[in-house]
Design a protein around this motif. Sequence first.
Motif, short mmCIF file in Angstrom:
data_model
loop_
_atom_site.label_atom_id
_atom_site.label_comp_id
_atom_site.label_asym_id
_atom_site.label_seq_id
_atom_site.Cartn_x
_atom_site.Cartn_y
_atom_site.Cartn_z
N CYS A 122 0.85 -1.19 0.00
CA CYS A 122 0.00 0.00 0.00
C CYS A 122 0.89 1.25 0.00
O CYS A 122 1.98 1.24 0.57
CB CYS A 122 -0.87 -0.02 1.25
N VAL A 124 0.17 4.14 1.42
CA VAL A 124 0.06 4.97 2.63
C VAL A 124 1.30 4.71 3.49
O VAL A 124 1.64 3.56 3.75
CB VAL A 124 -1.23 4.65 3.41
N HIS A 275 -8.32 -3.67 2.15
CA HIS A 275 -7.30 -2.91 2.89
C HIS A 275 -7.56 -1.41 2.80
O HIS A 275 -7.58 -0.71 3.81
CB HIS A 275 -5.91 -3.26 2.33
N GLU A 276 -7.77 -0.91 1.59
CA GLU A 276 -7.92 0.54 1.41
C GLU A 276 -9.22 1.04 2.05
O GLU A 276 -9.28 2.16 2.55
CB GLU A 276 -7.86 0.92 -0.07
N HIS A 279 -8.58 2.01 5.49
CA HIS A 279 -8.07 3.39 5.63
C HIS A 279 -9.22 4.39 5.53
O HIS A 279 -9.29 5.35 6.30
CB HIS A 279 -7.07 3.71 4.52
N HIS A 285 -2.20 1.43 9.30
CA HIS A 285 -1.57 0.12 9.14
C HIS A 285 -1.43 -0.61 10.47
O HIS A 285 -1.19 0.00 11.50
CB HIS A 285 -0.19 0.28 8.48
ZN ZN Z 1 -2.43 0.89 3.56
#
Ligand code: ZN
Length: 321
Positions: A122, A124, A275-276, A279, A285
């Motif tokens: 990712c 981020v 996963h996103e 966020h 994370h």
């Molecule tokens: Zn991430």
Amino acid sequence: MSLHHHHGLFFAALAIFTISVQAISTQSFSIPSISHMHKHKQWETFHNFTSCRLGQTQKGLSTVKNYLHRFGYIPHAPPTNFSDVFDETLVFAIRSYQKNYHLNITGKLDDNTVKHMMQPRCGVPDIIHTEKKDTTTGKQIRSHFHMGSYYAFFDGNLRWPAGTKQLTYSFLPQNNVNNDYKRAFARAFSRWAPWMPFSFKEITSNETADIKIGFYKGDHGDGFPFDGPYNVLAHARPPIDGSFHLDAEEYWVASGDVTKSPVSRAIDLESVAVHEIGHLLGLDHSNDKKSVMWPVLQTRTRRVNLGYDDIKGIKVLYAIK
Ligand code: ZN
């Protein structure tokens, strides 16, 4: 859908988006040449630095510093470029990276560490540095470290407001995402839905949607350019921004069994979306490898089931019993 068709689709879409947002009317887009793609894969040279030690200089070592800076392990970039010296800043950054990912803490670019850096992940950062105004001392840097913890929130515990009944999401119209893609995103939202105080709904209007999903290539105007195939796959913003961007140059698999894909760099779209979305809901994370909020996702791998850690985190954030 063939790879070329898939890319053509997104390139056309990207040109429109870039022109309208950045007002670059003369820029044209084409499939990147091999050399251009190579430029974005400098981390493939990280293996050259395995024997480099404190105090030594080796040409190209600055690319490792750029990588570690990008993901938060070096808070400040120098005004010009990073040097090629294996200095104490780099040792500290490597050690922090190794600690965060449960690798042997050697402070060196050993094989395991380099291999880990080369995995898809990712975009981020793992450590987020935010500037906070302090009335007595002036500006202060506050670093959001996750070491030793598991689930994590963004600075300020950002979340969607209490009383929210529904979050809407939409796709960038120019991407013309097909139904397989839409179904993969819908499944990803449904993984989170049972734990949330609100529901998710796809709408067509990109302007009014809470969450805006789009595939972009390279520099797409938000200061976090994508890097072409491999490494950074996607990034999303914490509440209540709603931006959810995916790298159009990855080989996305939206349906079927990704583990049996003939393409070695195949990435499971639903796994990345789960996963996103984490966020977008306010989770940062996690240090728990079994969590969907672990920042790394292997190629040809599916990871769609929320872990105990993810569920615990989202329940704390939204005060759900
Ligand atoms: Zn991430």
